[in-house]
Design a protein around this motif. Structure first.
Motif: not given
Length: 220
Positions: A181-185, A188-192
């Motif tokens: 998932l894109s954090i939108g910055t 950056e992402t958040i991911e497993a």
């Protein structure tokens, strides 16, 4: 620039205080031993991402102020009447930082305390917490995005909080498909991320091949 107060490698009571506060706010630092290691870096990054702060992984004066000026109740809680927003999706995913990566995991979507994910399960489980049904497999996820006519370029998705980022197997000599998932910055992402890191904040770079918006999620 804000002054850096604490960073990786530090060991002190102040680090322990930060770890305890992060845990209180829902960002696991892997314990409160006073040692500013990788898991504390990841928890700080997740907190910074949730609050719109520069994602450095170090505690500067701005991050310290945000940590200790917020009320004890969840400051990123979302009003259910707003529906399944992209902001809510990202905040849910960020609070899984340092959860375990288990390849082929089948996350229990009815369990809000689930703590084992693979890349696709983190996303489908996070969507389920908002009442949105989304496929469990990464290829099925990007196919669902395409079928809904919601594909974007990776560059477009990098600036949209909660957009889906997909990597096809073989890209950059990788073995498996992957999704984040894109954090939108912008990067950056958040991911497993994998068994060595668990759920973590990552970077987009040139890692992804397709992207889009998740059907059922409300984007600005």
């Amino acid at each position: 620039m804000s002054e850096v107060l604490l960073q990786r490698g530090d060991n002190s009571d102040d680090v322990r205080t930060v770890q305890e506060r992060l845990t209180e706010l829902g960002y696991s630092a892997g314990g409160s031993d006073g040692d500013y290691g990788r898991k504390t870096v990841e928890a700080v990054q997740a907190f910074q991402a949730a609050y719109g702060l520069p994602i450095t992984g170090s505690v500067d004066t701005e991050t310290w102020g945000a940590l200790f000026s917020t009320p004890a109740e969840d400051p990123t809680a979302h009003d259910p009447s707003e529906g399944p927003t992209a902001d809510a999706l990202i905040d849910i995913a960020l609070k899984q930082v340092n959860d375990r990566y288990v390849f082929g995991a089948n996350a229990d979507e009815s369990d809000p305390t689930e703590d084992e994910f693979d890349c696709a399960e983190l996303i489908s489980w996070s969507c389920a917490q908002l009442g949105v049904s989304f496929p469990d497999y990464s290829v099925s996820q990007i196919d669902a995005v395409a079928a809904a006519g919601l594909e974007l370029s990776v560059a477009e998705a990098s600036g949209i909080r909660g957009a889906l980022l997909f990597r096809a197997a073989g890209h950059n000599n990788t073995q498996y498909n992957h999704v984040a998932l894109s954090i939108g910055t912008g990067d950056e992402t958040i991911e497993a991320m994998g068994s060595a890191y668990g759920v973590a904040v990552g970077t987009i770079g040139n890692r992804f091949t397709r992207a889009g918006l998740i059907p059922g999620i409300i984007y600005p």
